[in-house]
Design an enzyme around this catalytic site. Structure first.
Site, PDB file in Angstrom:
ATOM      1  N   THR A 197       0.814  -1.217   0.000  1.00  0.00           N
ATOM      2  CA  THR A 197       0.000   0.000   0.000  1.00  0.00           C
ATOM      3  C   THR A 197       0.846   1.265   0.000  1.00  0.00           C
ATOM      4  O   THR A 197       0.374   2.314  -0.416  1.00  0.00           O
ATOM      5  CB  THR A 197      -0.969   0.025   1.193  1.00  0.00           C
ATOM      6  OG1 THR A 197      -0.212  -0.074   2.400  1.00  0.00           O
ATOM      7  CG2 THR A 197      -1.981  -1.106   1.102  1.00  0.00           C
TER       8      THR A 197
ATOM      9  N   HIS B 224       7.225   2.449  -1.051  1.00  0.00           N
ATOM     10  CA  HIS B 224       8.593   2.669  -0.598  1.00  0.00           C
ATOM     11  C   HIS B 224       8.945   1.319   0.006  1.00  0.00           C
ATOM     12  O   HIS B 224       8.271   0.869   0.938  1.00  0.00           O
ATOM     13  CB  HIS B 224       8.635   3.773   0.454  1.00  0.00           C
ATOM     14  CG  HIS B 224       9.995   4.076   1.001  1.00  0.00           C
ATOM     15  ND1 HIS B 224      10.472   5.366   1.067  1.00  0.00           N
ATOM     16  CD2 HIS B 224      10.968   3.298   1.523  1.00  0.00           C
ATOM     17  CE1 HIS B 224      11.682   5.364   1.607  1.00  0.00           C
ATOM     18  NE2 HIS B 224      12.001   4.108   1.905  1.00  0.00           N
TER      19      HIS B 224
ATOM     20  N   HIS C  97       9.737  -1.675   2.090  1.00  0.00           N
ATOM     21  CA  HIS C  97       9.785  -1.820   3.540  1.00  0.00           C
ATOM     22  C   HIS C  97       9.654  -3.288   3.913  1.00  0.00           C
ATOM     23  O   HIS C  97       9.070  -4.078   3.181  1.00  0.00           O
ATOM     24  CB  HIS C  97       8.718  -0.975   4.235  1.00  0.00           C
ATOM     25  CG  HIS C  97       7.325  -1.203   3.743  1.00  0.00           C
ATOM     26  ND1 HIS C  97       6.860  -0.744   2.531  1.00  0.00           N
ATOM     27  CD2 HIS C  97       6.279  -1.835   4.326  1.00  0.00           C
ATOM     28  CE1 HIS C  97       5.594  -1.077   2.377  1.00  0.00           C
ATOM     29  NE2 HIS C  97       5.222  -1.756   3.463  1.00  0.00           N
TER      30      HIS C  97
ATOM     31  N   HIS D 120       8.294  -5.782   6.811  1.00  0.00           N
ATOM     32  CA  HIS D 120       7.475  -5.966   8.016  1.00  0.00           C
ATOM     33  C   HIS D 120       8.193  -6.957   8.927  1.00  0.00           C
ATOM     34  O   HIS D 120       8.652  -8.003   8.470  1.00  0.00           O
ATOM     35  CB  HIS D 120       6.111  -6.562   7.657  1.00  0.00           C
ATOM     36  CG  HIS D 120       5.245  -5.655   6.837  1.00  0.00           C
ATOM     37  ND1 HIS D 120       4.260  -4.867   7.396  1.00  0.00           N
ATOM     38  CD2 HIS D 120       5.213  -5.425   5.501  1.00  0.00           C
ATOM     39  CE1 HIS D 120       3.664  -4.199   6.443  1.00  0.00           C
ATOM     40  NE2 HIS D 120       4.217  -4.511   5.281  1.00  0.00           N
TER      41      HIS D 120
END
Length: 112
Positions: A96, A99, A101, A103
């Protein structure tokens, strides 16, 4: 280089508040605002790029560095018994924020 319109770049610059748990010259780690586990952190490279598939050269070195640092960050945040790493790649994977990333989920037994 950061993108002026990216929400994660704005977090890194301090324009949007976040619950930071770790920061150095390469990466920024903060608590997810919609956690999916007892511990849900986002590890974000300070260099803006959208997708894992865009990683090459220095960006691959950045990812390797992040993967070296994540175990200590996870442990310091309550993931003593293990954790899960997730990278969503594109719309169909549920990405969503575009950039890259990682988790970090843990702090409890996670369903398979």
């Amino acid at each position: 280089m950061l993108d002026e319109n990216c929400v994660f770049c704005k977090i890194i610059r301090g324009e949007i508040p976040s619950a930071k748990v770790y920061e150095d010259d390469v990466m920024y780690v903060f608590k997810d605002i919609e956690p999916k586990a007892k511990v849900h952190l986002l590890a974000v490279p300070k260099d803006h790029y959208k997708l894992l598939s865009e990683a090459d050269g220095q960006r691959l070195k950045t990812l390797a560095y992040m993967l070296e640092k994540i175990p200590a960050v996870a442990k310091a945040n309550g993931c003593d018994n293990g954790y899960r790493l997730i990278v969503n790649q594109g719309d169909d994977a549920g990405q969503t924020v575009f950039h890259l990333h990682i988790h970090i989920l843990g702090g409890e037994a996670l369903p398979l």
